[in-house]
Design a protein around this motif. Structure first.
Motif, PDB file in Angstrom:
ATOM      1  N   ARG A 171       0.847  -1.199   0.000  1.00  0.00           N
ATOM      2  CA  ARG A 171       0.000   0.000   0.000  1.00  0.00           C
ATOM      3  C   ARG A 171       0.879   1.244   0.000  1.00  0.00           C
ATOM      4  NH1 ARG A 171      -3.593  -1.905   4.976  1.00  0.00           N
ATOM      5  NH2 ARG A 171      -1.533  -2.686   5.496  1.00  0.00           N
ATOM      6  N   ARG A 229      -5.831  -7.844  -5.183  1.00  0.00           N
ATOM      7  CA  ARG A 229      -6.919  -6.865  -5.260  1.00  0.00           C
ATOM      8  C   ARG A 229      -7.018  -6.299  -6.675  1.00  0.00           C
ATOM      9  NH1 ARG A 229      -6.278  -4.118   0.736  1.00  0.00           N
ATOM     10  NH2 ARG A 229      -6.919  -6.020   1.818  1.00  0.00           N
ATOM     11  N   CYS A 278      -7.157   2.273  -2.876  1.00  0.00           N
ATOM     12  CA  CYS A 278      -7.119   1.736  -1.510  1.00  0.00           C
ATOM     13  C   CYS A 278      -6.795   2.851  -0.520  1.00  0.00           C
ATOM     14  CB  CYS A 278      -6.055   0.648  -1.375  1.00  0.00           C
ATOM     15  SG  CYS A 278      -6.679  -0.984  -1.777  1.00  0.00           S
ATOM     16  N   PHE A 305     -11.180  -1.711   1.822  1.00  0.00           N
ATOM     17  CA  PHE A 305     -10.196  -1.557   0.745  1.00  0.00           C
ATOM     18  C   PHE A 305     -10.881  -1.435  -0.609  1.00  0.00           C
ATOM     19  CE2 PHE A 305     -10.891  -6.041   1.825  1.00  0.00           C
ATOM     20  CZ  PHE A 305     -11.174  -6.624   0.603  1.00  0.00           C
TER      21      PHE A 305
END
Ligand code: XMP
Length: 315
Positions: free
Chosen positions: A59, A197, A214, A237
């Protein structure tokens, strides 16, 4: 009733026997690995070598924060930027199980290399109960191969140590609080990172989009919780879908990606209920995502499924 203090004492004592030499820990910066590192550190001190791998699927600002955390705990660590390696290994790979296996294997090979160089015989992993329960085995079906289980190569050159194997997430958090680790309340983040993701191929370009999305979801939800508008979900998320849809930008036709927003309540990750987020928060998330990535994303949807029948992550 789970007793964190007792668990810490017993685990540290057991680790002193179980790990008589140098050990390596894969330090992601999440609650599980931070608790593991702190426990093993208590047991064997500087004999523990922490390794943080930047896979490229982290992230925003994550690796920088992980570095700070390792410094703060006073760990003896290696920081490895393997992002180019991971991107090329996942090039053209769309199947979720293949992605997980490739990532898991890459992690292990990196750790094996450090272990060889440093003459380490033990690998400490923050595997918790739902990881191996859902990865299947003799008695259970494979739902998804969690990277720290399904990705393990057949002949490992290091011995595995998994001090949190019998714990559920809420129990790990109790141990983290007892150990006074600031990461105790952090939402979980899967080992394969943003790669799972991004539905389909996890290219660097798509990674950049989902990373930004995110970040927006996290910031908007955390701010809303602070303002008292909503309760803190257990996990929240964004997911990038592998389809494009038609939209309109100004007076021109646009054709961009779809972002799905997921927020869930859970206690132990085995089941979850989707969070009923206030409309105003959803509005802000949607506007910010489409405004900040005008050329790339023109649609945002909200996931309203529980687990089961869904899982928390989309892959
Ligand atoms: P699922 O998607 O299986 O997720 O319902 C349950 C919880 O586990 C996290 N998750 C993972 N964590 N390695 C991990 O360390 C993995 O491969 C992995 N896959 C999912 C997920 O974020 C959720 O909290």
């Amino acid at each position: 009733m789970f007793n964190a203090e007792k668990f810490i004492d017993e685990t540290v004592a057991k680790l002193k026997e179980e790990v008589p030499g140098k050990a390596l820990i894969a330090f992601s910066g999440g609650v599980d690995s931070a608790v593991c590192a702190a426990l093993v550190n208590k047991a064997i001190g500087k004999q523990l070598v922490a390794v943080h791998v930047d896979t490229g699927y982290m992230r925003k600002d994550e690796s920088r924060n992980v570095k700070k955390l390792m410094d703060k705990i006073g760990l003896n660590y290696h920081f490895i930027d393997a992002s180019k390696d991971f991107y090329s290994a996942l090039k053209g790979v769309e199947d979720p199980e293949k992605k997980r296996k490739i990532i898991g294997e890459k992690f292990i090979r990196i750790f094996e290399k450090v272990a060889e160089e440093e003459n380490i015989k033990y690998l400490v992993q923050g595997t918790i109960a739902p990881d191996w329960i859902e990865s299947g085995g003799e008695l259970r079906d494979t739902i998804k191969s969690h990277h720290n289980v399904g990705g393990l190569p057949e002949e490992m050159k290091v011995e595995l140590v998994e001090p949190l194997r019998d714990l559920y997430k809420d129990e790990v958090r109790k141990v983290a609080r007892e150990l006074k680790l600031q990461v105790s309340e952090r939402q979980p983040f899967p080992g394969p990172g943003l790669a799972i993701r991004i539905i389909g191929e996890a290219t660097p370009e798509r990674t950049q989009i989902v990373r930004e999305a995110c970040d927006i979801v996290e910031k908007e939800i955390e701010e809303s919780v602070e303002k008292g508008i909503m309760e803190m979900p257990w996990q929240y998320f964004a997911v990038l879908l592998p389809i494009k849809s038609v939209g309109v930008q100004g007076d021109k036709r646009a054709y961009g990606y779809v972002i799905a927003v997921r927020a869930v309540h859970s206690i132990d990750a085995m089941t979850c209920a989707y969070s009923k987020i206030p409309d105003e928060v959803i509005d802000r998330i949607s506007t910010r995502i489409t405004n900040s990535m005008k050329e790339k994303v023109n649609r945002v949807v909200y996931d309203v499924t529980n687990k089961p029948p869904s899982t928390v992550e989309w892959e």
